[in-house]
Write an enzyme that holds these catalytic residues in place. Structure first.
Site, PDB file in Angstrom:
ATOM      1  N   ARG A 170      76.412 108.031 -34.415  1.00 53.39           N
ATOM      2  CA  ARG A 170      76.616 109.423 -34.007  1.00 53.39           C
ATOM      3  C   ARG A 170      76.482 110.345 -35.216  1.00 53.39           C
ATOM      4  O   ARG A 170      77.119 110.162 -36.234  1.00 53.39           O
ATOM      5  CB  ARG A 170      78.007 109.569 -33.378  1.00 53.39           C
ATOM      6  CG  ARG A 170      78.490 110.983 -33.166  1.00 53.39           C
ATOM      7  CD  ARG A 170      77.822 111.646 -31.969  1.00 53.39           C
ATOM      8  NE  ARG A 170      78.165 113.051 -31.918  1.00 53.39           N
ATOM      9  CZ  ARG A 170      79.222 113.543 -31.283  1.00 53.39           C
ATOM     10  NH1 ARG A 170      80.028 112.760 -30.627  1.00 53.39           N
ATOM     11  NH2 ARG A 170      79.452 114.841 -31.290  1.00 53.39           N
ATOM     12  N   ASP A 198      79.324 110.113 -27.165  1.00 48.54           N
ATOM     13  CA  ASP A 198      80.382 111.108 -27.277  1.00 48.54           C
ATOM     14  C   ASP A 198      81.581 110.567 -26.504  1.00 48.54           C
ATOM     15  O   ASP A 198      81.437 110.207 -25.331  1.00 48.54           O
ATOM     16  CB  ASP A 198      79.872 112.403 -26.629  1.00 48.54           C
ATOM     17  CG  ASP A 198      80.723 113.602 -26.954  1.00 48.54           C
ATOM     18  OD1 ASP A 198      81.512 113.539 -27.908  1.00 48.54           O
ATOM     19  OD2 ASP A 198      80.594 114.615 -26.247  1.00 48.54           O
TER      20      ASP A 198
HETATM   21  N1  LIG Z   1      75.521 116.867 -18.791  1.00 51.35           N
HETATM   22  C1  LIG Z   1      76.159 116.900 -19.952  1.00 51.35           C
HETATM   23  N2  LIG Z   1      76.049 117.984 -20.726  1.00 51.35           N
HETATM   24  C2  LIG Z   1      76.688 118.033 -21.921  1.00 51.35           C
HETATM   25  C3  LIG Z   1      77.470 116.939 -22.360  1.00 51.35           C
HETATM   26  C4  LIG Z   1      77.566 115.795 -21.525  1.00 51.35           C
HETATM   27  O1  LIG Z   1      78.241 114.783 -21.850  1.00 51.35           O
HETATM   28  N3  LIG Z   1      76.907 115.820 -20.329  1.00 51.35           N
HETATM   29  N4  LIG Z   1      78.117 117.006 -23.550  1.00 51.35           N
HETATM   30  C5  LIG Z   1      78.022 118.075 -24.302  1.00 51.35           C
HETATM   31  C6  LIG Z   1      78.754 118.136 -25.573  1.00 51.35           C
HETATM   32  O2  LIG Z   1      80.030 117.693 -25.477  1.00 51.35           O
HETATM   33  C7  LIG Z   1      77.208 119.233 -23.953  1.00 51.35           C
HETATM   34  N5  LIG Z   1      76.594 119.134 -22.692  1.00 51.35           N
END
Ligand SMILES: Nc1nc2c(c(=O)[nH]1)N=C(CO)CN2
Length: 156
Positions: free
Chosen positions: A82, A94
């Site tokens: 990451r 994440d």
């Molecule tokens: N669909 C989706 N969009 C995001 C995601 C995510 O996990 N899924 N995480 C983000 C940053 O935390 C920003 N945007």
């Protein structure tokens, strides 16, 4: 024992297997018990651009404090390479603490409950798999999902 809900997301690399492997890493930890995971979803990026994400939510019990759990999640994220070149950049993995018991936390490192979870279908829909009756400060999952129904998300 503490109960935590964790949001998992990936939109770089082999996202599905990265999420599966991260779940194994969590389950293998001696201070983490009763790990359960939602189904996996494909979702369009929210507040960012780039490839679609794979998202899921896990529920676990732990003797770790919220901050110790955060540090463990960061360590696991780092194992998958990451990097944080800019805010909301595409990421291999994440791991966010969404809820930790009823803890409210506004420290420099950690905000609980997660400040944007109630606006994100990619959190609310998998959370509904695990805890359909949970009520957030902002409302029921059904009510909140209705408010983000324009966000693209499908079951994998
Ligand atoms: N669909 C989706 N969009 C995001 C995601 C995510 O996990 N899924 N995480 C983000 C940053 O935390 C920003 N945007």
């Amino acid at each position: 024992m503490n109960i935590a809900y964790i949001g998992l997301g990936s939109n770089l690399g082999e996202s599905r297997s990265i999420l599966q492997q991260a779940l194994v890493n969590l389950a293998d930890h001696p201070s983490i018990h009763q790990l359960e995971c939602s189904r996996f979803y494909r979702s369009s990026p929210v507040d960012s651009s780039g490839p679609d994400y794979v998202n899921a939510v896990a529920r676990l019990e732990t003797s770790l404090s919220s901050l110790a759990l955060l540090h463990l999640l960061q360590e696991i994220e780092n194992r998958y390479g990451r990097e944080r070149p800019y805010i909301n950049a595409p990421r291999t993995l994440d791991l966010d603490i969404l809820l930790f018991n009823d803890e409210i936390n506004h420290s420099a490192e950690l905000t609980l409950p997660h400040p944007r979870m109630h606006q994100r279908a990619f959190v609310l829909l998998p959370l509904q798999d695990l805890a359909p009756d949970i009520v957030l400060a902002q409302g029921t999952l059904d009510t909140l999902l209705e408010q983000c129904k324009d966000q693209g998300i499908e079951l994998l």
